[in-house]
Design a protein around this motif. Sequence first.
Motif, PDB file in Angstrom:
ATOM      1  N   THR A   1       6.488   5.766  -0.160  1.00  0.00           N
ATOM      2  CA  THR A   1       6.283   6.799  -1.178  1.00  0.00           C
ATOM      3  C   THR A   1       5.139   7.684  -0.714  1.00  0.00           C
ATOM      4  OG1 THR A   1       6.965   5.275  -2.926  1.00  0.00           O
ATOM      5  CG2 THR A   1       5.770   7.256  -3.601  1.00  0.00           C
ATOM      6  N   VAL A   2       5.377   8.990  -0.661  1.00  0.00           N
ATOM      7  CA  VAL A   2       4.346   9.938  -0.239  1.00  0.00           C
ATOM      8  C   VAL A   2       3.686  10.521  -1.486  1.00  0.00           C
ATOM      9  CG1 VAL A   2       3.829  11.998   1.101  1.00  0.00           C
ATOM     10  CG2 VAL A   2       5.662  10.464   1.838  1.00  0.00           C
ATOM     11  N   LEU A   3       2.354  10.460  -1.485  1.00  0.00           N
ATOM     12  CA  LEU A   3       1.578  10.948  -2.624  1.00  0.00           C
ATOM     13  C   LEU A   3       0.641  12.068  -2.200  1.00  0.00           C
ATOM     14  CD1 LEU A   3       0.466   7.469  -4.029  1.00  0.00           C
ATOM     15  CD2 LEU A   3       2.391   8.872  -4.814  1.00  0.00           C
ATOM     16  N   LYS A   4       0.386  12.972  -3.128  1.00  0.00           N
ATOM     17  CA  LYS A   4      -0.631  14.006  -2.940  1.00  0.00           C
ATOM     18  C   LYS A   4      -1.349  14.124  -4.274  1.00  0.00           C
ATOM     19  CE  LYS A   4      -1.608  18.436  -0.907  1.00  0.00           C
ATOM     20  NZ  LYS A   4      -1.106  19.419   0.036  1.00  0.00           N
TER      21      LYS A   4
ATOM     22  N   GLY B   1      -2.417  11.799  -5.999  1.00  0.00           N
ATOM     23  CA  GLY B   1      -1.963  10.719  -6.864  1.00  0.00           C
ATOM     24  C   GLY B   1      -0.565  10.848  -7.425  1.00  0.00           C
ATOM     25  N   SER B   2       0.119  11.953  -7.134  1.00  0.00           N
ATOM     26  CA  SER B   2       1.483  12.167  -7.641  1.00  0.00           C
ATOM     27  C   SER B   2       2.475  12.188  -6.492  1.00  0.00           C
ATOM     28  CB  SER B   2       1.568  13.498  -8.387  1.00  0.00           C
ATOM     29  OG  SER B   2       0.728  13.477  -9.519  1.00  0.00           O
ATOM     30  N   PRO B   3       3.729  11.769  -6.750  1.00  0.00           N
ATOM     31  CA  PRO B   3       4.746  11.818  -5.685  1.00  0.00           C
ATOM     32  C   PRO B   3       4.919  13.239  -5.152  1.00  0.00           C
ATOM     33  CG  PRO B   3       5.530  10.526  -7.536  1.00  0.00           C
ATOM     34  CD  PRO B   3       4.248  11.192  -7.984  1.00  0.00           C
ATOM     35  N   LEU B   4       4.985  13.347  -3.843  1.00  0.00           N
ATOM     36  CA  LEU B   4       5.151  14.635  -3.169  1.00  0.00           C
ATOM     37  C   LEU B   4       6.590  14.749  -2.706  1.00  0.00           C
ATOM     38  CD1 LEU B   4       3.805  17.210  -2.036  1.00  0.00           C
ATOM     39  CD2 LEU B   4       3.309  15.902   0.020  1.00  0.00           C
TER      40      LEU B   4
ATOM     41  N   ALA C   1      -0.546  19.015   7.315  1.00  0.00           N
ATOM     42  CA  ALA C   1      -1.360  17.836   7.011  1.00  0.00           C
ATOM     43  C   ALA C   1      -0.513  16.574   7.156  1.00  0.00           C
ATOM     44  CB  ALA C   1      -1.910  17.940   5.595  1.00  0.00           C
ATOM     45  N   TYR C   2      -1.135  15.505   7.652  1.00  0.00           N
ATOM     46  CA  TYR C   2      -0.393  14.255   7.788  1.00  0.00           C
ATOM     47  C   TYR C   2      -1.334  13.071   7.666  1.00  0.00           C
ATOM     48  CZ  TYR C   2      -2.198  13.967  12.539  1.00  0.00           C
ATOM     49  OH  TYR C   2      -3.021  13.893  13.611  1.00  0.00           O
ATOM     50  N   HIS C   3      -0.740  11.907   7.422  1.00  0.00           N
ATOM     51  CA  HIS C   3      -1.491  10.665   7.369  1.00  0.00           C
ATOM     52  C   HIS C   3      -0.548   9.534   7.750  1.00  0.00           C
ATOM     53  CE1 HIS C   3      -5.020   8.354   6.305  1.00  0.00           C
ATOM     54  NE2 HIS C   3      -4.226   7.474   5.729  1.00  0.00           N
ATOM     55  N   SER C   4      -1.083   8.488   8.373  1.00  0.00           N
ATOM     56  CA  SER C   4      -0.265   7.364   8.835  1.00  0.00           C
ATOM     57  C   SER C   4      -0.716   6.059   8.188  1.00  0.00           C
ATOM     58  CB  SER C   4      -0.368   7.202  10.349  1.00  0.00           C
ATOM     59  OG  SER C   4       0.116   8.326  11.011  1.00  0.00           O
TER      60      SER C   4
ATOM     61  N   THR D   1       9.733  -4.413   1.881  1.00  0.00           N
ATOM     62  CA  THR D   1       8.402  -4.035   1.415  1.00  0.00           C
ATOM     63  C   THR D   1       8.361  -2.568   1.037  1.00  0.00           C
ATOM     64  OG1 THR D   1       6.057  -4.216   1.945  1.00  0.00           O
ATOM     65  CG2 THR D   1       7.487  -3.435   3.699  1.00  0.00           C
ATOM     66  N   SER D   2       7.243  -2.161   0.460  1.00  0.00           N
ATOM     67  CA  SER D   2       7.022  -0.746   0.146  1.00  0.00           C
ATOM     68  C   SER D   2       5.549  -0.446   0.341  1.00  0.00           C
ATOM     69  CB  SER D   2       7.454  -0.428  -1.289  1.00  0.00           C
ATOM     70  OG  SER D   2       6.695  -1.172  -2.212  1.00  0.00           O
ATOM     71  N   ALA D   3       5.274   0.828   0.575  1.00  0.00           N
ATOM     72  CA  ALA D   3       3.892   1.278   0.773  1.00  0.00           C
ATOM     73  C   ALA D   3       3.798   2.735   0.359  1.00  0.00           C
ATOM     74  CB  ALA D   3       3.475   1.112   2.229  1.00  0.00           C
ATOM     75  N   SER D   4       2.593   3.151   0.064  1.00  0.00           N
ATOM     76  CA  SER D   4       2.338   4.552  -0.265  1.00  0.00           C
ATOM     77  C   SER D   4       1.475   5.175   0.821  1.00  0.00           C
ATOM     78  CB  SER D   4       1.602   4.670  -1.605  1.00  0.00           C
ATOM     79  OG  SER D   4       2.381   4.188  -2.649  1.00  0.00           O
ATOM     80  N   ILE D   5       1.742   6.438   1.083  1.00  0.00           N
ATOM     81  CA  ILE D   5       0.918   7.215   2.012  1.00  0.00           C
ATOM     82  C   ILE D   5       0.437   8.444   1.251  1.00  0.00           C
ATOM     83  CG2 ILE D   5       0.842   8.539   4.149  1.00  0.00           C
ATOM     84  CD1 ILE D   5       3.139   6.868   5.201  1.00  0.00           C
ATOM     85  N   SER D   6      -0.869   8.634   1.208  1.00  0.00           N
ATOM     86  CA  SER D   6      -1.443   9.834   0.583  1.00  0.00           C
ATOM     87  C   SER D   6      -1.751  10.854   1.663  1.00  0.00           C
ATOM     88  CB  SER D   6      -2.713   9.483  -0.189  1.00  0.00           C
ATOM     89  OG  SER D   6      -2.411   8.632  -1.274  1.00  0.00           O
ATOM     90  N   VAL D   7      -1.265  12.058   1.474  1.00  0.00           N
ATOM     91  CA  VAL D   7      -1.549  13.129   2.428  1.00  0.00           C
ATOM     92  C   VAL D   7      -2.581  14.062   1.810  1.00  0.00           C
ATOM     93  CG1 VAL D   7       0.655  13.025   3.637  1.00  0.00           C
ATOM     94  CG2 VAL D   7       0.416  14.511   1.670  1.00  0.00           C
ATOM     95  N   PRO D   8      -3.426  14.634   2.671  1.00  0.00           N
ATOM     96  CA  PRO D   8      -4.475  15.538   2.171  1.00  0.00           C
ATOM     97  C   PRO D   8      -3.909  16.847   1.668  1.00  0.00           C
ATOM     98  CG  PRO D   8      -4.651  15.228   4.567  1.00  0.00           C
ATOM     99  CD  PRO D   8      -3.511  14.412   4.089  1.00  0.00           C
TER     100      PRO D   8
END
Length: 84
Positions: free
Chosen positions: A13-16, A18-21, A65-68, A77-84
Amino acid sequence: MTVSFATVAVTITVLKNGSPLTTAAVAHAGNTGTFGPKTAVDANGQVTFQALPGTNTFTAWDNSAYHSVTLSVTGTTSASISVP
């Protein structure tokens, strides 16, 4: 000889802020470290990959912008990634 591979589902799940992007794209690099193509997220900011167990890296992009995140995948499994 037959070789079988057992993959597991990994939902990112990609967040920006705190909300889904919903405009992001995600790429997956498995144990070899080589990234596959970018895959667009759905209307919930999510994308699911079939990954082999082991170390997997997922990178999310929003424009430039990106984040890993690197995960040790042992099962679905699941994970969240927050991008700037």
